[in-house]
Design a protein around this motif. Structure first.
Motif, short mmCIF file in Angstrom:
data_model
loop_
_atom_site.label_atom_id
_atom_site.label_comp_id
_atom_site.label_asym_id
_atom_site.label_seq_id
_atom_site.Cartn_x
_atom_site.Cartn_y
_atom_site.Cartn_z
N LEU A 152 0.82 -1.21 0.00
CA LEU A 152 0.00 0.00 0.00
C LEU A 152 0.85 1.26 0.00
O LEU A 152 0.50 2.26 -0.62
N LEU A 153 1.99 1.22 0.69
CA LEU A 153 2.90 2.36 0.68
C LEU A 153 3.43 2.59 -0.73
O LEU A 153 3.48 3.72 -1.21
N LEU A 154 3.81 1.52 -1.42
CA LEU A 154 4.28 1.63 -2.79
C LEU A 154 3.18 2.14 -3.71
O LEU A 154 3.43 2.99 -4.57
N LEU A 211 0.83 6.54 -6.94
CA LEU A 211 -0.28 7.47 -7.18
C LEU A 211 0.16 8.91 -6.99
O LEU A 211 -0.29 9.81 -7.70
N PHE A 212 1.03 9.15 -6.02
CA PHE A 212 1.54 10.50 -5.80
C PHE A 212 2.34 10.97 -7.01
O PHE A 212 2.18 12.11 -7.47
N PRO A 241 -5.90 11.30 -8.29
CA PRO A 241 -4.83 10.41 -7.81
C PRO A 241 -4.24 10.86 -6.48
O PRO A 241 -3.80 10.03 -5.69
N SER A 242 -4.26 12.15 -6.22
CA SER A 242 -3.71 12.65 -4.96
C SER A 242 -4.55 12.21 -3.77
O SER A 242 -4.01 11.80 -2.74
N VAL A 250 -3.39 9.76 -0.71
CA VAL A 250 -3.52 10.02 0.72
C VAL A 250 -4.26 8.87 1.40
O VAL A 250 -3.86 8.42 2.49
N LEU A 251 -5.32 8.37 0.77
CA LEU A 251 -6.05 7.23 1.34
C LEU A 251 -5.18 5.99 1.44
O LEU A 251 -5.21 5.26 2.43
N ALA A 252 -4.38 5.72 0.39
CA ALA A 252 -3.48 4.55 0.42
C ALA A 252 -2.45 4.70 1.53
O ALA A 252 -2.14 3.73 2.23
#
Length: 71
Positions: A6-8, A13-14, A29-30, A34-36
């Motif tokens: 999820l961090l990746l 997405l960032f 995507p931002s 943030v949700l991820a």
């Protein structure tokens, strides 16, 4: 899903939001980024991946600040 995955996903997405945004950041995507990061932080801090959870929490704050204009 593990917190690292999820961090990746949040990082990708960032980067996608930065690439699509032109001068700023693209919103969809931002927000997903943030949700991820927040889900990754929650799973990481509740489980064994405390370092990943802490990193995800910091990245969520920085991403939210950049996207929503708090910086």
């Amino acid at each position: 899903m593990t917190p690292g995955v999820l961090l990746l996903a949040g990082l990708l997405l960032f980067l996608l939001s930065a690439a699509l945004g032109g001068d700023g950041f693209s919103r969809a995507p931002s927000v997903l980024s943030v949700l991820a990061f927040l889900v990754s932080a929650t799973l990481g801090l509740l489980g064994a991946g405390r370092a990943v959870g802490a990193a995800a929490l910091i990245l969520a704050g920085v991403t939210a600040a950049l996207v929503f204009g708090w910086l």
